[in-house]
Design an enzyme around this catalytic site. Structure first.
Site, PDB file in Angstrom:
ATOM      1  N   ASN A 276      26.634 127.055  20.688  1.00  0.00           N
ATOM      2  CA  ASN A 276      26.815 125.746  20.102  1.00  0.00           C
ATOM      3  C   ASN A 276      25.804 125.120  18.889  1.00  0.00           C
ATOM      4  OD1 ASN A 276      24.747 124.760  21.591  1.00  0.00           O
ATOM      5  ND2 ASN A 276      26.002 123.390  22.643  1.00  0.00           N
TER       6      ASN A 276
ATOM      7  N   HIS B  20      22.486 125.411  19.462  1.00  0.00           N
ATOM      8  CA  HIS B  20      21.275 124.667  20.169  1.00  0.00           C
ATOM      9  C   HIS B  20      20.261 125.505  19.863  1.00  0.00           C
ATOM     10  CE1 HIS B  20      22.279 126.464  24.252  1.00  0.00           C
ATOM     11  NE2 HIS B  20      21.132 126.717  23.926  1.00  0.00           N
TER      12      HIS B  20
ATOM     13  N   GLU C 161      20.346 120.250  22.070  1.00  0.00           N
ATOM     14  CA  GLU C 161      21.854 120.351  22.174  1.00  0.00           C
ATOM     15  C   GLU C 161      22.300 119.578  20.896  1.00  0.00           C
ATOM     16  OE1 GLU C 161      23.503 122.356  24.102  1.00  0.00           O
ATOM     17  OE2 GLU C 161      22.496 122.569  26.019  1.00  0.00           O
TER      18      GLU C 161
END
Length: 250
Positions: A137, A139, A144
Protein backbone atom coordinates in the site's frame (compact mmCIF):
# COMPACT_ATOMS: atom_id res chain seq x y z
CA UNK A 1 16.45 12.91 -7.86
CA UNK A 2 15.53 9.24 -8.25
CA UNK A 3 17.75 6.68 -9.96
CA UNK A 4 16.22 3.28 -10.74
CA UNK A 5 18.18 0.06 -11.28
CA UNK A 6 16.49 -3.04 -12.61
CA UNK A 7 17.65 -6.45 -11.33
CA UNK A 8 16.58 -9.67 -13.01
CA UNK A 9 15.65 -11.37 -9.74
CA UNK A 10 15.80 -11.18 -5.95
CA UNK A 11 19.41 -12.37 -5.79
CA UNK A 12 20.65 -9.67 -8.16
CA UNK A 13 18.58 -7.03 -6.39
CA UNK A 14 20.08 -8.07 -3.05
CA UNK A 15 23.63 -7.94 -4.40
CA UNK A 16 23.14 -4.52 -6.01
CA UNK A 17 21.65 -3.12 -2.81
CA UNK A 18 24.49 -4.60 -0.75
CA UNK A 19 27.00 -3.00 -3.13
CA UNK A 20 25.55 0.44 -2.39
CA UNK A 21 25.77 -0.16 1.37
CA UNK A 22 29.31 -1.55 0.89
CA UNK A 23 30.32 1.67 -0.88
CA UNK A 24 28.82 3.82 1.88
CA UNK A 25 30.70 1.96 4.64
CA UNK A 26 33.94 1.94 2.65
CA UNK A 27 33.83 5.65 1.80
CA UNK A 28 32.77 6.68 5.32
CA UNK A 29 33.76 4.00 7.86
CA UNK A 30 32.03 5.90 10.71
CA UNK A 31 28.77 6.34 8.81
CA UNK A 32 25.26 6.07 10.24
CA UNK A 33 23.11 3.48 8.50
CA UNK A 34 19.33 3.53 8.71
CA UNK A 35 18.24 -0.10 8.52
CA UNK A 36 15.04 -1.95 7.74
CA UNK A 37 13.52 -5.33 8.57
CA UNK A 38 11.27 -7.68 6.65
CA UNK A 39 11.95 -10.35 4.04
CA UNK A 40 13.17 -7.94 1.34
CA UNK A 41 16.52 -6.86 2.91
CA UNK A 42 17.53 -10.34 4.16
CA UNK A 43 19.47 -11.15 0.98
CA UNK A 44 21.38 -7.87 1.12
CA UNK A 45 22.29 -8.46 4.76
CA UNK A 46 23.45 -11.98 3.89
CA UNK A 47 25.71 -10.55 1.19
CA UNK A 48 27.19 -7.97 3.58
CA UNK A 49 27.94 -10.73 6.10
CA UNK A 50 29.67 -12.73 3.38
CA UNK A 51 31.88 -9.78 2.44
CA UNK A 52 32.67 -9.16 6.11
CA UNK A 53 33.68 -12.80 6.59
CA UNK A 54 36.02 -12.49 3.62
CA UNK A 55 37.67 -9.49 5.25
CA UNK A 56 36.38 -7.06 2.63
CA UNK A 57 34.20 -4.98 4.93
CA UNK A 58 34.69 -3.46 8.37
CA UNK A 59 31.70 -2.36 10.46
CA UNK A 60 33.65 -1.43 13.60
CA UNK A 61 33.03 2.30 13.14
CA UNK A 62 29.43 2.07 11.94
CA UNK A 63 26.38 3.24 13.87
CA UNK A 64 22.89 2.02 12.93
CA UNK A 65 19.35 3.18 13.62
CA UNK A 66 16.39 1.01 12.71
CA UNK A 67 13.14 2.25 11.27
CA UNK A 68 10.72 0.63 13.67
CA UNK A 69 9.80 -1.85 16.38
CA UNK A 70 6.63 -3.48 17.66
CA UNK A 71 5.27 -1.91 20.82
CA UNK A 72 5.11 -4.49 23.60
CA UNK A 73 7.84 -6.86 22.38
CA UNK A 74 11.21 -7.22 24.09
CA UNK A 75 14.40 -7.51 22.08
CA UNK A 76 14.56 -11.17 23.14
CA UNK A 77 11.23 -11.98 21.49
CA UNK A 78 11.93 -13.84 18.26
CA UNK A 79 9.38 -11.67 16.43
CA UNK A 80 10.88 -8.37 17.53
CA UNK A 81 12.85 -6.31 15.04
CA UNK A 82 15.82 -6.13 17.42
CA UNK A 83 15.93 -9.94 17.37
CA UNK A 84 15.62 -9.90 13.56
CA UNK A 85 18.56 -7.51 13.17
CA UNK A 86 20.76 -9.51 15.56
CA UNK A 87 19.98 -12.79 13.79
CA UNK A 88 20.32 -11.50 10.23
CA UNK A 89 23.19 -9.04 10.57
CA UNK A 90 24.57 -7.80 13.89
CA UNK A 91 25.52 -11.21 15.33
CA UNK A 92 27.64 -11.95 12.25
CA UNK A 93 29.68 -8.73 11.82
CA UNK A 94 31.99 -6.63 13.98
CA UNK A 95 29.57 -3.78 14.64
CA UNK A 96 29.48 -2.39 18.18
CA UNK A 97 26.01 -3.43 19.36
CA UNK A 98 25.90 -0.52 21.80
CA UNK A 99 25.74 1.69 18.70
CA UNK A 100 22.89 -0.26 17.05
CA UNK A 101 19.64 1.48 17.90
CA UNK A 102 16.08 0.16 17.66
CA UNK A 103 13.01 1.81 19.26
CA UNK A 104 12.33 0.48 22.76
CA UNK A 105 9.31 -1.78 22.34
CA UNK A 106 8.99 -2.27 26.10
CA UNK A 107 8.59 1.44 26.83
CA UNK A 108 4.86 1.70 27.47
CA UNK A 109 4.85 5.50 27.45
CA UNK A 110 4.58 6.19 23.72
CA UNK A 111 5.43 9.87 24.01
CA UNK A 112 8.59 9.11 25.98
CA UNK A 113 9.68 6.27 23.66
CA UNK A 114 9.29 8.43 20.57
CA UNK A 115 11.00 11.50 22.06
CA UNK A 116 13.95 9.37 23.17
CA UNK A 117 14.32 7.83 19.71
CA UNK A 118 14.20 11.21 18.00
CA UNK A 119 16.96 12.33 20.35
CA UNK A 120 19.05 9.26 19.49
CA UNK A 121 18.78 10.05 15.77
CA UNK A 122 19.86 13.64 16.43
CA UNK A 123 22.68 12.58 18.77
CA UNK A 124 24.33 10.33 16.15
CA UNK A 125 24.40 13.22 13.68
CA UNK A 126 21.64 12.05 11.37
CA UNK A 127 21.51 9.22 8.87
CA UNK A 128 23.94 8.92 5.97
CA UNK A 129 22.13 6.13 4.12
CA UNK A 130 18.59 4.99 4.87
CA UNK A 131 17.53 1.55 3.61
CA UNK A 132 13.80 1.17 2.92
CA UNK A 133 11.44 -1.52 1.79
CA UNK A 134 7.96 -0.69 0.57
CA UNK A 135 4.58 -2.14 1.47
CA UNK A 136 1.94 -3.12 -1.04
CA UNK A 137 0.00 0.00 0.00
CA UNK A 138 3.06 2.24 -0.31
CA UNK A 139 3.97 2.30 3.38
CA UNK A 140 7.57 2.91 4.46
CA UNK A 141 8.55 1.91 7.96
CA UNK A 142 5.18 1.65 9.65
CA UNK A 143 4.02 4.92 8.07
CA UNK A 144 0.70 3.66 6.74
CA UNK A 145 -1.58 5.54 4.32
CA UNK A 146 -3.06 8.49 6.25
CA UNK A 147 -4.52 11.97 5.97
CA UNK A 148 -1.17 13.63 6.78
CA UNK A 149 2.53 12.81 6.83
CA UNK A 150 3.78 12.14 10.38
CA UNK A 151 7.04 14.06 10.79
CA UNK A 152 8.98 12.22 13.50
CA UNK A 153 9.01 8.98 15.48
CA UNK A 154 5.47 8.11 16.55
CA UNK A 155 3.30 5.26 17.75
CA UNK A 156 1.01 3.80 15.08
CA UNK A 157 -2.04 1.60 15.27
CA UNK A 158 -1.34 -1.15 12.76
CA UNK A 159 -3.91 -1.57 10.01
CA UNK A 160 -5.94 -4.75 9.86
CA UNK A 161 -4.17 -5.74 6.62
CA UNK A 162 -0.77 -5.36 8.30
CA UNK A 163 -1.92 -7.36 11.34
CA UNK A 164 -3.22 -10.12 9.06
CA UNK A 165 0.02 -10.10 7.03
CA UNK A 166 2.06 -10.47 10.23
CA UNK A 167 -0.18 -13.20 11.68
CA UNK A 168 1.83 -15.94 9.96
CA UNK A 169 4.74 -15.19 12.29
CA UNK A 170 2.74 -15.73 15.48
CA UNK A 171 1.02 -18.75 17.00
CA UNK A 172 -2.28 -16.93 17.41
CA UNK A 173 -3.77 -13.83 15.80
CA UNK A 174 -4.26 -12.47 19.33
CA UNK A 175 -0.48 -12.46 19.80
CA UNK A 176 0.17 -10.11 16.87
CA UNK A 177 1.11 -6.63 18.15
CA UNK A 178 -1.50 -3.98 17.38
CA UNK A 179 0.88 -1.02 17.63
CA UNK A 180 4.42 -0.13 16.66
CA UNK A 181 6.94 2.67 17.04
CA UNK A 182 8.24 3.99 13.74
CA UNK A 183 10.41 6.77 12.40
CA UNK A 184 8.33 9.47 10.78
CA UNK A 185 8.56 10.88 7.28
CA UNK A 186 10.76 13.80 8.38
CA UNK A 187 13.22 11.37 10.04
CA UNK A 188 13.43 9.36 6.82
CA UNK A 189 13.61 12.34 4.48
CA UNK A 190 16.42 13.88 6.56
CA UNK A 191 18.76 11.04 5.54
CA UNK A 192 21.48 12.17 3.12
CA UNK A 193 20.80 9.21 0.81
CA UNK A 194 17.91 6.78 0.53
CA UNK A 195 18.06 3.25 -0.88
CA UNK A 196 14.65 1.75 -1.64
CA UNK A 197 14.48 -1.95 -2.49
CA UNK A 198 11.51 -3.93 -3.79
CA UNK A 199 10.81 -7.39 -5.12
CA UNK A 200 7.75 -9.15 -6.50
CA UNK A 201 4.76 -8.23 -8.64
CA UNK A 202 2.69 -7.42 -5.54
CA UNK A 203 4.86 -4.28 -5.13
CA UNK A 204 4.55 -3.11 -8.75
CA UNK A 205 1.55 -0.81 -8.31
CA UNK A 206 2.83 0.72 -5.06
CA UNK A 207 6.24 1.36 -6.64
CA UNK A 208 4.70 3.01 -9.69
CA UNK A 209 2.41 5.24 -7.64
CA UNK A 210 5.25 6.13 -5.24
CA UNK A 211 7.69 7.17 -7.94
CA UNK A 212 5.39 8.63 -10.59
CA UNK A 213 2.03 9.27 -8.93
CA UNK A 214 0.70 12.18 -6.93
CA UNK A 215 2.62 13.04 -3.75
CA UNK A 216 0.14 12.20 -1.04
CA UNK A 217 0.14 10.75 2.50
CA UNK A 218 -2.27 8.14 1.15
CA UNK A 219 0.83 6.72 -0.60
CA UNK A 220 3.51 7.43 2.03
CA UNK A 221 6.49 6.50 -0.18
CA UNK A 222 5.42 9.13 -2.74
CA UNK A 223 7.19 11.71 -0.53
CA UNK A 224 10.47 10.25 -1.79
CA UNK A 225 9.94 12.16 -5.04
CA UNK A 226 11.00 15.27 -3.09
CA UNK A 227 14.30 13.82 -1.85
CA UNK A 228 17.49 14.86 -3.58
CA UNK A 229 19.22 11.45 -3.62
CA UNK A 230 17.10 8.30 -3.91
CA UNK A 231 18.29 5.04 -5.45
CA UNK A 232 15.73 2.35 -6.23
CA UNK A 233 16.86 -1.24 -6.79
CA UNK A 234 14.04 -3.58 -7.74
CA UNK A 235 13.52 -6.78 -9.66
CA UNK A 236 11.68 -7.00 -12.98
CA UNK A 237 8.44 -8.09 -11.33
CA UNK A 238 8.36 -5.10 -8.97
CA UNK A 239 9.18 -2.78 -11.88
CA UNK A 240 6.67 -4.33 -14.28
CA UNK A 241 4.14 -1.49 -14.08
CA UNK A 242 6.84 1.17 -14.46
CA UNK A 243 8.32 -0.64 -17.47
CA UNK A 244 4.87 -0.97 -19.00
CA UNK A 245 4.04 2.71 -18.54
CA UNK A 246 7.45 4.36 -18.89
CA UNK A 247 9.49 2.01 -21.05
CA UNK A 248 12.43 -0.30 -20.51
CA UNK A 249 14.96 0.44 -17.73
CA UNK A 250 18.67 -0.25 -17.58
Amino acid sequence: MITIYKAKDYQEMSRRAANIIFAQVTLKPDCVLGLATGSTPVGAYRQLVEWYEKGELDFSGVTSVNLDEYKGLSGDNDQSYRYFMNRNLFDHINIDKSRTFVPDGLEGDSEKACAEYNQIIRSVGGIDLQLLGIGGNGHIGFNEPAEAFEPETHCVDLTESTIQANARFFERIEDVPKQAYTMGIKNIMSAKKILLIATGENKAEALYQSLYGKITPKVPASILQLHKDVTVVADEAALSRIIKERGELV
